[in-house]
Scaffold this active site. Structure first.
Site, PDB file in Angstrom:
ATOM      1  N   GLU A 184      48.959  47.405  24.974  1.00  0.00           N
ATOM      2  CA  GLU A 184      47.580  47.788  25.277  1.00  0.00           C
ATOM      3  C   GLU A 184      47.066  48.918  24.384  1.00  0.00           C
ATOM      4  OE1 GLU A 184      47.488  51.013  28.770  1.00  0.00           O
ATOM      5  OE2 GLU A 184      48.262  49.065  29.425  1.00  0.00           O
TER       6      GLU A 184
ATOM      7  N   GLU B 135      41.452  29.850  38.039  1.00  0.00           N
ATOM      8  CA  GLU B 135      41.042  29.217  39.294  1.00  0.00           C
ATOM      9  C   GLU B 135      39.699  28.501  39.193  1.00  0.00           C
ATOM     10  OE1 GLU B 135      41.294  32.507  41.972  1.00  0.00           O
ATOM     11  OE2 GLU B 135      43.426  32.188  42.385  1.00  0.00           O
TER      12      GLU B 135
END
Length: 271
Positions: free
Chosen positions: A112, A81
């Site tokens: 992960e 953004e």
């Protein structure tokens, strides 16, 4: 102090399946109200990390977010953004997550759990000591994130983190930890809820403060935003009308010619 995962602690509520929709929403909202207060308590930590980020960006460095699951997705959202909102180049703020881009939509099993892959992912971007890396993990125990920050520390790269447990392995690894302790989730262990909200709030604060420090906001306006749809074109037109006291027609003409609010205002004033 012993490390306890409050993000994994039992919910204060039980028999959720017996609640009405209204009851569920009231209780979720009640828990959500606790998040801004937890963020407020962490403001001194957030300030130190935000100042470090701003300093690195001012000196030509980049900001990297690295995480897994919800935490990784939130970092990628915040990074993505920045260009449209503040007109900065893609690559100034970078979001990385365990499992790569495919994990944005579908979980990649065990991605992960690697202690080395996070550092490998950072190296693909030629990470250096000019940059700053923020590890994001609600639990504070994600190997992908902790391993990345350890390697950064060994290579003279400033590290921060955003976690929702106090005294976690991640917080003790990061040079500039941010610990926002929101307590047990409404659904036990569902850290996409309060913990995710807390992380989003902190990410908003860090990136917005940094962009303002870089001069990407004038007054309170996003004068460098990318004009990528009609809504933003209309917003840009109104900004120019307000700043220059010109008609809508003139503002649209200036925006069409100069392609950004900042450039349009500067060109008109310097004409």
């Amino acid at each position: 102090m012993a490390f306890t995962k409050t993000t994994e602690a039992a919910s204060h509520y039980d028999h959720l399946e017996k609640m009405s929709v209204s009851e569920l929403l009231v209780h979720i909202n009640s828990e959500d109200k606790k998040v801004p207060k937890a963020v407020e308590k962490a403001l001194p930590q957030i300030t130190k990390l935000s100042e470090a980020v701003s300093e690195k960006l001012k000196n030509g460095g980049r900001l990297f977010y690295i995480g897994a699951g919800t935490s990784g997705r939130l970092g990628i959202v915040d990074a993505s953004e920045c260009p449209p909102t503040f007109g900065v180049p893609h690559g100034l703020v970078v979001g990385l997550m365990a499992g790569g881009d495919a994990a944005m939509r579908k979980a990649v099993e065990f991605a992960e759990d690697s202690h080395h892959q996070g550092w490998n992912d950072l190296q693909e971007h030629q990470i250096s000591d000019k940059d700053v890396v923020i590890g994001i993990a609600a639990s504070g125990t994600t190997p992908y994130v902790i391993g990345a920050l350890k390697h950064c520390n060994e290579n003279g790269i400033i590290t921060g983190c955003i976690t929702c447990n106090e005294g976690s392995p991640l917080a003790t690894t990061a040079q500039l930890p941010v610990e926002v302790v929101v307590g047990p989730e409404f659904v036990t262990g569902s850290s996409r809820m309060k913990a995710g909200t807390a992380q989003k709030l902190v990410l908003n604060m860090i990136s917005t403060a940094a962009m303002i420090q870089l001069g990407r906001v004038k007054g309170n306006k996003m004068v460098d935003m990318q004009l990528s749809n009609n809504k933003l074109l209309d917003r840009g037109t109104r900004m120019i009308m307000e700043a220059l006291a010109v008609s809508e027609e003139k503002a649209k003409q200036l925006l069409d010619t100069h392609k950004s609010v900042r450039n349009a205002i500067n060109a008109y004033k310097n004409a």
